[in-house]
Write a protein that holds these residues in place. Structure first.
Motif, short mmCIF file in Angstrom:
data_model
loop_
_atom_site.label_atom_id
_atom_site.label_comp_id
_atom_site.label_asym_id
_atom_site.label_seq_id
_atom_site.Cartn_x
_atom_site.Cartn_y
_atom_site.Cartn_z
N ALA A 141 -3.62 -5.97 -10.06
CA ALA A 141 -4.56 -7.02 -10.44
C ALA A 141 -3.93 -7.94 -11.50
O ALA A 141 -4.03 -9.16 -11.42
CB ALA A 141 -5.87 -6.42 -10.96
N ARG A 142 -3.24 -7.34 -12.44
CA ARG A 142 -2.55 -8.12 -13.47
C ARG A 142 -1.45 -8.98 -12.86
O ARG A 142 -1.26 -10.13 -13.21
CB ARG A 142 -1.99 -7.18 -14.54
N LYS A 143 -0.73 -8.40 -11.89
CA LYS A 143 0.36 -9.12 -11.22
C LYS A 143 -0.19 -10.32 -10.44
O LYS A 143 0.40 -11.40 -10.46
CB LYS A 143 1.10 -8.18 -10.28
N ASP A 155 -11.78 -12.18 -11.55
CA ASP A 155 -11.35 -10.78 -11.60
C ASP A 155 -11.95 -9.98 -10.45
O ASP A 155 -11.30 -9.11 -9.87
CB ASP A 155 -11.72 -10.15 -12.94
N ALA A 156 -13.21 -10.29 -10.08
CA ALA A 156 -13.86 -9.59 -8.98
C ALA A 156 -13.16 -9.87 -7.65
O ALA A 156 -12.97 -8.96 -6.83
CB ALA A 156 -15.33 -9.98 -8.89
N ASP A 157 -12.75 -11.12 -7.43
CA ASP A 157 -12.03 -11.46 -6.20
C ASP A 157 -10.66 -10.81 -6.17
O ASP A 157 -10.24 -10.28 -5.14
CB ASP A 157 -11.89 -12.98 -6.06
N ILE A 158 -9.98 -10.82 -7.30
CA ILE A 158 -8.67 -10.17 -7.36
C ILE A 158 -8.81 -8.69 -7.06
O ILE A 158 -8.05 -8.12 -6.28
CB ILE A 158 -7.99 -10.40 -8.73
N ILE A 201 12.21 -13.77 -5.52
CA ILE A 201 11.26 -14.86 -5.27
C ILE A 201 9.99 -14.56 -6.05
O ILE A 201 9.36 -13.52 -5.85
CB ILE A 201 10.94 -14.99 -3.76
N PRO A 202 9.62 -15.45 -6.96
CA PRO A 202 8.45 -15.18 -7.80
C PRO A 202 7.13 -15.35 -7.04
O PRO A 202 7.03 -16.17 -6.14
CB PRO A 202 8.56 -16.21 -8.91
N MET A 203 6.15 -14.54 -7.43
CA MET A 203 4.80 -14.73 -6.94
C MET A 203 4.10 -15.59 -7.98
O MET A 203 4.11 -15.26 -9.17
CB MET A 203 4.05 -13.40 -6.80
N PRO A 204 3.48 -16.68 -7.54
CA PRO A 204 2.80 -17.55 -8.51
C PRO A 204 1.57 -16.87 -9.11
O PRO A 204 0.97 -15.98 -8.49
CB PRO A 204 2.40 -18.78 -7.69
N ALA A 205 1.21 -17.30 -10.30
CA ALA A 205 -0.01 -16.81 -10.95
C ALA A 205 -1.23 -17.34 -10.20
O ALA A 205 -1.19 -18.43 -9.63
CB ALA A 205 -0.02 -17.27 -12.40
N HIS A 206 -2.29 -16.57 -10.22
CA HIS A 206 -3.56 -16.96 -9.61
C HIS A 206 -4.65 -16.92 -10.68
O HIS A 206 -5.63 -16.18 -10.56
CB HIS A 206 -3.88 -16.04 -8.43
N GLN A 207 -4.45 -17.72 -11.71
CA GLN A 207 -5.36 -17.73 -12.86
C GLN A 207 -6.78 -18.16 -12.50
O GLN A 207 -7.73 -17.75 -13.16
CB GLN A 207 -4.80 -18.68 -13.94
N ALA A 219 0.83 -1.21 0.00
CA ALA A 219 0.00 0.00 0.00
C ALA A 219 0.86 1.25 0.00
O ALA A 219 0.58 2.21 -0.74
CB ALA A 219 -0.94 -0.01 1.20
N ALA A 220 1.92 1.26 0.81
CA ALA A 220 2.80 2.43 0.88
C ALA A 220 3.53 2.66 -0.44
O ALA A 220 3.65 3.80 -0.90
CB ALA A 220 3.81 2.26 2.02
N LYS A 221 4.00 1.59 -1.07
CA LYS A 221 4.74 1.72 -2.32
C LYS A 221 3.87 2.30 -3.43
O LYS A 221 4.33 3.09 -4.24
CB LYS A 221 5.28 0.36 -2.75
N TYR A 222 2.61 1.92 -3.47
CA TYR A 222 1.74 2.33 -4.57
C TYR A 222 0.79 3.48 -4.20
O TYR A 222 -0.08 3.82 -5.00
CB TYR A 222 0.95 1.13 -5.09
N LYS A 223 0.96 4.06 -3.03
CA LYS A 223 0.09 5.17 -2.60
C LYS A 223 0.12 6.30 -3.64
O LYS A 223 1.19 6.75 -4.06
CB LYS A 223 0.54 5.70 -1.25
N GLY A 224 -1.05 6.73 -4.04
CA GLY A 224 -1.17 7.82 -4.99
C GLY A 224 -0.97 7.43 -6.45
O GLY A 224 -1.08 8.28 -7.33
N ASP A 225 -0.71 6.17 -6.73
CA ASP A 225 -0.50 5.70 -8.11
C ASP A 225 -1.85 5.26 -8.69
O ASP A 225 -2.37 4.21 -8.32
CB ASP A 225 0.50 4.54 -8.11
N ALA A 226 -2.39 6.05 -9.58
CA ALA A 226 -3.70 5.75 -10.16
C ALA A 226 -3.69 4.48 -10.99
O ALA A 226 -4.74 3.86 -11.20
CB ALA A 226 -4.17 6.93 -11.01
N GLN A 227 -2.54 4.07 -11.46
CA GLN A 227 -2.43 2.85 -12.28
C GLN A 227 -2.25 1.59 -11.43
O GLN A 227 -2.30 0.47 -11.96
CB GLN A 227 -1.25 2.97 -13.25
#
Length: 117
Positions: free
Chosen positions: A76-78, A100-103, A90-96, A62-70
């Motif tokens: 969500a894509r990540k 989309d609503a839950d993400i 360390i990779p974050m696994p995909a959550h295919q 949250a702190a890293k992306y504060k104020g970032d409209a994108q």
């Protein structure tokens, strides 16, 4: 439980167990939807609200992306596609399989600072 019949003891145990179960369900329902979805999808196995585990804490995100409209769309894509490099190697696994609503519920909750209510 002295003076109670065996049936009375069993009834008291069943009623007590039911009361505890209903209390647990009520507390779970009080949690924000994003937190509920994160818990149900094992996000808490790698992330904590306030400290780094395998991945960054939700509050760090949250702190890293504060104020970032994108940020909502990017995060969500990540979550959907997975990835690595932003927070280390360390990779974050995909959550295919997550909808989309839950993400979006999880991402919105995280970007709000992962509040408990």
């Amino acid at each position: 439980m002295r003076g109670m019949t065996r049936g009375g003891v069993v009834f008291a145990l069943v009623v007590g167990t039911l009361a505890c179960t209903l209390t647990s369900v009520a507390h779970a329902a009080e949690a924000p939807r994003g937190q509920q979805v994160a818990t149900a999808n094992a996000c808490m196995g790698c992330h904590a609200v306030d400290r780094k585990l395998v991945g960054p804490s939700f509050q760090q995100i949250a702190a890293k992306y504060k104020g970032d409209a994108q940020a909502p769309a990017r995060l969500a894509r990540k979550v959907k596609d997975g990835g690595s490099g932003v927070w280390g190697m360390i990779p974050m696994p995909a959550h295919q399989s997550m909808s989309d609503a839950d993400i979006r519920a999880v991402v919105d909750w995280v970007l709000a600072g992962a509040p408990s209510r």
